[in-house]
Design a protein around this motif. Sequence first.
Motif, PDB file in Angstrom:
ATOM      1  N   ALA A   1       0.831  -1.199   0.000  1.00  0.00           N
ATOM      2  CA  ALA A   1       0.000   0.000   0.000  1.00  0.00           C
ATOM      3  C   ALA A   1       0.868   1.252   0.000  1.00  0.00           C
ATOM      4  O   ALA A   1       1.937   1.280   0.617  1.00  0.00           O
ATOM      5  CB  ALA A   1      -0.909  -0.001   1.230  1.00  0.00           C
ATOM      6  N   ARG A   2       0.390   2.254  -0.712  1.00  0.00           N
ATOM      7  CA  ARG A   2       1.066   3.551  -0.728  1.00  0.00           C
ATOM      8  C   ARG A   2       0.009   4.628  -0.878  1.00  0.00           C
ATOM      9  O   ARG A   2      -1.048   4.411  -1.481  1.00  0.00           O
ATOM     10  CB  ARG A   2       2.063   3.642  -1.878  1.00  0.00           C
ATOM     11  CG  ARG A   2       1.427   3.563  -3.245  1.00  0.00           C
ATOM     12  CD  ARG A   2       2.449   3.643  -4.375  1.00  0.00           C
ATOM     13  NE  ARG A   2       1.808   3.472  -5.660  1.00  0.00           N
ATOM     14  CZ  ARG A   2       1.175   4.425  -6.336  1.00  0.00           C
ATOM     15  NH1 ARG A   2       1.109   5.646  -5.834  1.00  0.00           N
ATOM     16  NH2 ARG A   2       0.621   4.185  -7.508  1.00  0.00           N
ATOM     17  N   GLU A   3       0.289   5.791  -0.312  1.00  0.00           N
ATOM     18  CA  GLU A   3      -0.652   6.896  -0.424  1.00  0.00           C
ATOM     19  C   GLU A   3      -0.555   7.506  -1.814  1.00  0.00           C
ATOM     20  O   GLU A   3       0.533   7.603  -2.389  1.00  0.00           O
ATOM     21  CB  GLU A   3      -0.366   7.949   0.649  1.00  0.00           C
ATOM     22  CG  GLU A   3      -1.469   8.973   0.770  1.00  0.00           C
ATOM     23  CD  GLU A   3      -1.453   9.752   2.064  1.00  0.00           C
ATOM     24  OE1 GLU A   3      -2.300  10.646   2.202  1.00  0.00           O
ATOM     25  OE2 GLU A   3      -0.600   9.478   2.926  1.00  0.00           O
ATOM     26  N   VAL A   4      -1.697   7.907  -2.349  1.00  0.00           N
ATOM     27  CA  VAL A   4      -1.731   8.547  -3.664  1.00  0.00           C
ATOM     28  C   VAL A   4      -2.132  10.012  -3.506  1.00  0.00           C
ATOM     29  O   VAL A   4      -2.833  10.387  -2.569  1.00  0.00           O
ATOM     30  CB  VAL A   4      -2.681   7.813  -4.642  1.00  0.00           C
ATOM     31  CG1 VAL A   4      -2.136   6.443  -4.977  1.00  0.00           C
ATOM     32  CG2 VAL A   4      -4.085   7.710  -4.095  1.00  0.00           C
ATOM     33  N   PHE A   5      -1.660  10.820  -4.450  1.00  0.00           N
ATOM     34  CA  PHE A   5      -1.875  12.261  -4.410  1.00  0.00           C
ATOM     35  C   PHE A   5      -2.228  12.770  -5.799  1.00  0.00           C
ATOM     36  O   PHE A   5      -2.082  12.058  -6.790  1.00  0.00           O
ATOM     37  CB  PHE A   5      -0.591  12.971  -3.931  1.00  0.00           C
ATOM     38  CG  PHE A   5      -0.117  12.523  -2.577  1.00  0.00           C
ATOM     39  CD1 PHE A   5      -0.627  13.106  -1.429  1.00  0.00           C
ATOM     40  CD2 PHE A   5       0.833  11.516  -2.458  1.00  0.00           C
ATOM     41  CE1 PHE A   5      -0.194  12.693  -0.179  1.00  0.00           C
ATOM     42  CE2 PHE A   5       1.269  11.098  -1.213  1.00  0.00           C
ATOM     43  CZ  PHE A   5       0.754  11.685  -0.068  1.00  0.00           C
ATOM     44  N   GLY A   6      -2.645  14.033  -5.865  1.00  0.00           N
ATOM     45  CA  GLY A   6      -2.843  14.716  -7.135  1.00  0.00           C
ATOM     46  C   GLY A   6      -3.806  14.016  -8.073  1.00  0.00           C
ATOM     47  O   GLY A   6      -4.871  13.564  -7.666  1.00  0.00           O
ATOM     48  N   HIS A   7      -3.404  13.932  -9.341  1.00  0.00           N
ATOM     49  CA  HIS A   7      -4.264  13.351 -10.369  1.00  0.00           C
ATOM     50  C   HIS A   7      -4.604  11.894 -10.059  1.00  0.00           C
ATOM     51  O   HIS A   7      -5.758  11.473 -10.236  1.00  0.00           O
ATOM     52  CB  HIS A   7      -3.600  13.462 -11.748  1.00  0.00           C
ATOM     53  CG  HIS A   7      -4.394  12.791 -12.828  1.00  0.00           C
ATOM     54  ND1 HIS A   7      -5.579  13.327 -13.305  1.00  0.00           N
ATOM     55  CD2 HIS A   7      -4.201  11.623 -13.481  1.00  0.00           C
ATOM     56  CE1 HIS A   7      -6.079  12.508 -14.221  1.00  0.00           C
ATOM     57  NE2 HIS A   7      -5.261  11.470 -14.356  1.00  0.00           N
ATOM     58  N   GLU A   8      -3.619  11.133  -9.605  1.00  0.00           N
ATOM     59  CA  GLU A   8      -3.867   9.715  -9.304  1.00  0.00           C
ATOM     60  C   GLU A   8      -4.932   9.576  -8.211  1.00  0.00           C
ATOM     61  O   GLU A   8      -5.826   8.738  -8.306  1.00  0.00           O
ATOM     62  CB  GLU A   8      -2.558   9.040  -8.871  1.00  0.00           C
ATOM     63  CG  GLU A   8      -2.691   7.545  -8.700  1.00  0.00           C
ATOM     64  CD  GLU A   8      -1.386   6.868  -8.355  1.00  0.00           C
ATOM     65  OE1 GLU A   8      -1.260   5.666  -8.657  1.00  0.00           O
ATOM     66  OE2 GLU A   8      -0.490   7.533  -7.774  1.00  0.00           O
ATOM     67  N   LYS A   9      -4.855  10.415  -7.205  1.00  0.00           N
ATOM     68  CA  LYS A   9      -5.862  10.400  -6.143  1.00  0.00           C
ATOM     69  C   LYS A   9      -7.235  10.774  -6.704  1.00  0.00           C
ATOM     70  O   LYS A   9      -8.241  10.135  -6.382  1.00  0.00           O
ATOM     71  CB  LYS A   9      -5.463  11.362  -5.032  1.00  0.00           C
ATOM     72  CG  LYS A   9      -6.452  11.420  -3.887  1.00  0.00           C
ATOM     73  CD  LYS A   9      -5.951  12.382  -2.817  1.00  0.00           C
ATOM     74  CE  LYS A   9      -6.939  12.539  -1.702  1.00  0.00           C
ATOM     75  NZ  LYS A   9      -6.473  13.489  -0.684  1.00  0.00           N
ATOM     76  N   ALA A  10      -7.289  11.789  -7.538  1.00  0.00           N
ATOM     77  CA  ALA A  10      -8.559  12.225  -8.127  1.00  0.00           C
ATOM     78  C   ALA A  10      -9.211  11.108  -8.931  1.00  0.00           C
ATOM     79  O   ALA A  10     -10.435  10.929  -8.883  1.00  0.00           O
ATOM     80  CB  ALA A  10      -8.338  13.455  -9.008  1.00  0.00           C
ATOM     81  N   VAL A  11      -8.414  10.347  -9.670  1.00  0.00           N
ATOM     82  CA  VAL A  11      -8.941   9.223 -10.452  1.00  0.00           C
ATOM     83  C   VAL A  11      -9.571   8.189  -9.524  1.00  0.00           C
ATOM     84  O   VAL A  11     -10.671   7.688  -9.783  1.00  0.00           O
ATOM     85  CB  VAL A  11      -7.825   8.590 -11.323  1.00  0.00           C
ATOM     86  CG1 VAL A  11      -8.269   7.262 -11.911  1.00  0.00           C
ATOM     87  CG2 VAL A  11      -7.401   9.559 -12.418  1.00  0.00           C
ATOM     88  N   TRP A  12      -8.902   7.874  -8.422  1.00  0.00           N
ATOM     89  CA  TRP A  12      -9.438   6.891  -7.473  1.00  0.00           C
ATOM     90  C   TRP A  12     -10.649   7.428  -6.730  1.00  0.00           C
ATOM     91  O   TRP A  12     -11.585   6.687  -6.443  1.00  0.00           O
ATOM     92  CB  TRP A  12      -8.353   6.388  -6.530  1.00  0.00           C
ATOM     93  CG  TRP A  12      -7.496   5.379  -7.214  1.00  0.00           C
ATOM     94  CD1 TRP A  12      -6.290   5.588  -7.814  1.00  0.00           C
ATOM     95  CD2 TRP A  12      -7.804   3.999  -7.432  1.00  0.00           C
ATOM     96  NE1 TRP A  12      -5.837   4.426  -8.376  1.00  0.00           N
ATOM     97  CE2 TRP A  12      -6.739   3.428  -8.154  1.00  0.00           C
ATOM     98  CE3 TRP A  12      -8.874   3.187  -7.082  1.00  0.00           C
ATOM     99  CZ2 TRP A  12      -6.720   2.087  -8.526  1.00  0.00           C
ATOM    100  CZ3 TRP A  12      -8.861   1.846  -7.449  1.00  0.00           C
ATOM    101  CH2 TRP A  12      -7.795   1.317  -8.170  1.00  0.00           C
TER     102      TRP A  12
END
Length: 154
Positions: A103-114
């Motif tokens: 597991a890893r935290e996502v940010f920015g565009h990748e976070k928005a997609v999820w």
Amino acid sequence: MPLEGEYAPSPWDWSREQADKYAESGGADAADMKGMPIILLTTVGAKTGKLRKTPLMRVEHNGEYACVASLGGAPKNPVWYYNIAKNSRVELQDGSVTHDYDAREVFGHEKAVWWERRGRGVPGLRRLSDEDGSANSALLCSPLCTEFAAWWHH
């Protein structure tokens, strides 16, 4: 390789009961939360080192899963978020299938997609954003082995 250690059930009755029923039934019982399908996340406790099981809303795409640390929109992350921050190796059970993930935290565009994937088909789900005051962390769980990824796409 599965996580090993002593299991420490949740102090929250609803979470403990759902996690135990889901795990014991191979994902057949207690498989939804407010009408939404769930997965069972197993982490290693950051302070205790004991195994912790948490039912979470199922957000899956191409064999990867998002674990949304929204705590219902509260201004802090749930305890399991800190478990992952200390030890990124987790287990996820989706129905009768359990695998190891990183597991890893996502940010920015990748976070928005999820976040978008999370909200699909969920009437009334409040969209959380970085500006609304909630912690709203999103962690992406990816399979540990390439054999699983190959199996998933067949």
